[in-house]
Design a protein around this motif. Structure first.
Motif, PDB file in Angstrom:
ATOM      1  N   PHE A 134      44.400  28.261  54.465  1.00  0.00           N
ATOM      2  CA  PHE A 134      44.889  28.590  53.128  1.00  0.00           C
ATOM      3  C   PHE A 134      43.738  28.574  52.125  1.00  0.00           C
ATOM      4  O   PHE A 134      43.556  29.522  51.347  1.00  0.00           O
ATOM      5  CB  PHE A 134      45.976  27.598  52.720  1.00  0.00           C
ATOM      6  CG  PHE A 134      46.500  27.792  51.327  1.00  0.00           C
ATOM      7  CD1 PHE A 134      47.524  28.698  51.082  1.00  0.00           C
ATOM      8  CD2 PHE A 134      45.977  27.078  50.265  1.00  0.00           C
ATOM      9  CE1 PHE A 134      48.016  28.887  49.795  1.00  0.00           C
ATOM     10  CE2 PHE A 134      46.461  27.262  48.978  1.00  0.00           C
ATOM     11  CZ  PHE A 134      47.474  28.161  48.738  1.00  0.00           C
ATOM     12  N   ASN A 135      42.947  27.505  52.135  1.00  0.00           N
ATOM     13  CA  ASN A 135      41.848  27.385  51.176  1.00  0.00           C
ATOM     14  C   ASN A 135      40.776  28.449  51.423  1.00  0.00           C
ATOM     15  O   ASN A 135      40.220  29.020  50.471  1.00  0.00           O
ATOM     16  CB  ASN A 135      41.239  25.988  51.254  1.00  0.00           C
ATOM     17  CG  ASN A 135      42.158  24.923  50.694  1.00  0.00           C
ATOM     18  OD1 ASN A 135      42.938  25.189  49.783  1.00  0.00           O
ATOM     19  ND2 ASN A 135      42.094  23.725  51.249  1.00  0.00           N
ATOM     20  N   THR A 136      40.480  28.720  52.685  1.00  0.00           N
ATOM     21  CA  THR A 136      39.479  29.735  53.008  1.00  0.00           C
ATOM     22  C   THR A 136      39.914  31.119  52.538  1.00  0.00           C
ATOM     23  O   THR A 136      39.147  31.845  51.887  1.00  0.00           O
ATOM     24  CB  THR A 136      39.216  29.766  54.525  1.00  0.00           C
ATOM     25  OG1 THR A 136      38.688  28.499  54.932  1.00  0.00           O
ATOM     26  CG2 THR A 136      38.238  30.867  54.888  1.00  0.00           C
ATOM     27  N   LEU A 137      41.152  31.491  52.864  1.00  0.00           N
ATOM     28  CA  LEU A 137      41.633  32.829  52.506  1.00  0.00           C
ATOM     29  C   LEU A 137      41.821  32.963  51.001  1.00  0.00           C
ATOM     30  O   LEU A 137      41.562  34.034  50.429  1.00  0.00           O
ATOM     31  CB  LEU A 137      42.935  33.121  53.254  1.00  0.00           C
ATOM     32  CG  LEU A 137      42.745  33.331  54.756  1.00  0.00           C
ATOM     33  CD1 LEU A 137      44.083  33.280  55.485  1.00  0.00           C
ATOM     34  CD2 LEU A 137      42.041  34.654  55.027  1.00  0.00           C
ATOM     35  N   LEU A 138      42.255  31.901  50.349  1.00  0.00           N
ATOM     36  CA  LEU A 138      42.387  31.934  48.891  1.00  0.00           C
ATOM     37  C   LEU A 138      41.025  32.211  48.255  1.00  0.00           C
ATOM     38  O   LEU A 138      40.923  33.000  47.306  1.00  0.00           O
ATOM     39  CB  LEU A 138      42.958  30.609  48.393  1.00  0.00           C
ATOM     40  CG  LEU A 138      43.653  30.613  47.036  1.00  0.00           C
ATOM     41  CD1 LEU A 138      44.898  31.485  47.057  1.00  0.00           C
ATOM     42  CD2 LEU A 138      44.004  29.191  46.617  1.00  0.00           C
ATOM     43  N   GLY A 139      39.991  31.595  48.787  1.00  0.00           N
ATOM     44  CA  GLY A 139      38.645  31.813  48.274  1.00  0.00           C
ATOM     45  C   GLY A 139      38.147  33.224  48.502  1.00  0.00           C
ATOM     46  O   GLY A 139      37.223  33.684  47.813  1.00  0.00           O
ATOM     47  N   VAL A 168      45.472  40.700  46.909  1.00  0.00           N
ATOM     48  CA  VAL A 168      45.900  41.322  45.658  1.00  0.00           C
ATOM     49  C   VAL A 168      45.519  40.393  44.502  1.00  0.00           C
ATOM     50  O   VAL A 168      45.518  39.173  44.653  1.00  0.00           O
ATOM     51  CB  VAL A 168      47.424  41.596  45.648  1.00  0.00           C
ATOM     52  CG1 VAL A 168      47.798  42.643  46.672  1.00  0.00           C
ATOM     53  CG2 VAL A 168      48.206  40.323  45.882  1.00  0.00           C
ATOM     54  N   PRO A 169      45.191  40.963  43.346  1.00  0.00           N
ATOM     55  CA  PRO A 169      44.793  40.122  42.207  1.00  0.00           C
ATOM     56  C   PRO A 169      46.017  39.504  41.512  1.00  0.00           C
ATOM     57  O   PRO A 169      47.027  40.171  41.301  1.00  0.00           O
ATOM     58  CB  PRO A 169      44.072  41.104  41.284  1.00  0.00           C
ATOM     59  CG  PRO A 169      44.693  42.442  41.601  1.00  0.00           C
ATOM     60  CD  PRO A 169      45.048  42.400  43.062  1.00  0.00           C
ATOM     61  N   VAL A 170      45.931  38.239  41.175  1.00  0.00           N
ATOM     62  CA  VAL A 170      46.945  37.557  40.379  1.00  0.00           C
ATOM     63  C   VAL A 170      46.229  36.659  39.377  1.00  0.00           C
ATOM     64  O   VAL A 170      45.067  36.303  39.562  1.00  0.00           O
ATOM     65  CB  VAL A 170      47.905  36.716  41.246  1.00  0.00           C
ATOM     66  CG1 VAL A 170      48.703  37.591  42.187  1.00  0.00           C
ATOM     67  CG2 VAL A 170      47.141  35.636  42.011  1.00  0.00           C
ATOM     68  N   THR A 171      46.931  36.287  38.324  1.00  0.00           N
ATOM     69  CA  THR A 171      46.343  35.369  37.347  1.00  0.00           C
ATOM     70  C   THR A 171      46.836  33.944  37.556  1.00  0.00           C
ATOM     71  O   THR A 171      46.198  32.990  37.115  1.00  0.00           O
ATOM     72  CB  THR A 171      46.671  35.811  35.911  1.00  0.00           C
ATOM     73  OG1 THR A 171      48.098  35.852  35.748  1.00  0.00           O
ATOM     74  CG2 THR A 171      46.115  37.205  35.635  1.00  0.00           C
ATOM     75  N   GLY A 172      47.979  33.775  38.210  1.00  0.00           N
ATOM     76  CA  GLY A 172      48.518  32.440  38.445  1.00  0.00           C
ATOM     77  C   GLY A 172      49.186  32.350  39.796  1.00  0.00           C
ATOM     78  O   GLY A 172      49.910  33.266  40.197  1.00  0.00           O
TER      79      GLY A 172
END
Length: 213
Positions: free
Chosen positions: A81-86, A112-116
């Motif tokens: 999760f942390n790797t892919l989020l980065g 995809v881009p998100v702000t939150g």
């Protein structure tokens, strides 16, 4: 529990009841045929984990990059999760089952881009309600909800995102009759059912759902 929409001409394939290896083989087959996942799911059948998936055919533009995996431990899930989020990926589905108290994760991401983004996957009913209120107040919308059983009580997995257009409503702890009443109430107001999940609640079936318009 399933949600159907009027067909828009996009080819799709759904499979259920698959073992670990059957699920992996299905992915290899369908991706090779030009499909991509839309929904991934894990669930218990007796003492065994089974998998379900919906694929859609990539027509025209291929869509955002995606990653999916299954049968991961708590530690593996946190690391991935942390790797892919980065790398700019966000989770679309996080399906969890508990086997002898140990959680197993099946997760699907898109870039995809998100702000939150807020994602939690081991909440009690009370924690889920508190997080729902907190995220609603911060302007994040609930876009995914799933429930599973652990140590004799339900746990909830949820994904909140911003920006997400429209208004939404969510309910949990519903009996089958209460769910049907809520479904009619919100769909009569032109909301679409976005998520519906079932789980064991006091030795009967309980339901949670999300509607949005």
């Amino acid at each position: 529990n399933m949600i159907f929409r009027p067909k828009d001409g996009t080819p799709w394939v759904a499979r259920v009841g698959m073992t670990n290896q059957q699920y992996a083989d299905e992915f290899t087959l369908r991706v090779g045929q030009g499909y991509r996942p839309l929904q991934v799911e894990s669930y218990m059948a007796g003492q065994a984990i089974r998998y379900a998936v919906i694929f859609v055919k990539q027509v025209g533009q291929a869509g955002p990059d995606w990653v999916t995996y299954h049968d991961k431990t708590d530690a593996q899930q946190a690391q991935l999760f942390n790797t892919l989020l980065g790398q700019g990926f966000i989770p679309r589905n996080i399906s969890v089952v508990s086997v002898s108290g140990q959680r197993s994760y099946t997760t699907f991401y898109e870039k995809v881009p998100v702000t939150g983004l807020v994602t939690l996957w081991a909440m009690t009913a009370g924690q889920y309600q508190a997080q729902y209120d907190l995220n609603a107040g911060a302007g994040r919308k609930l876009v995914y909800l799933n429930a599973y059983q652990q140590s004799g009580s339900p746990r909830f997995t949820a994904i909140w995102l911003s920006p997400v257009a429209g208004v939404s409503a969510a309910k949990h702890g519903l009996s089958d009759t209460q769910y049907q009443d809520q479904w009619k109430h919100w769909t009569d107001l032109d909301y679409l059912t976005r998520c519906v999940t079932g789980y064991e609640l006091n030795d009967t079936a309980g339901f949670a759902a999300v509607w949005r318009k």
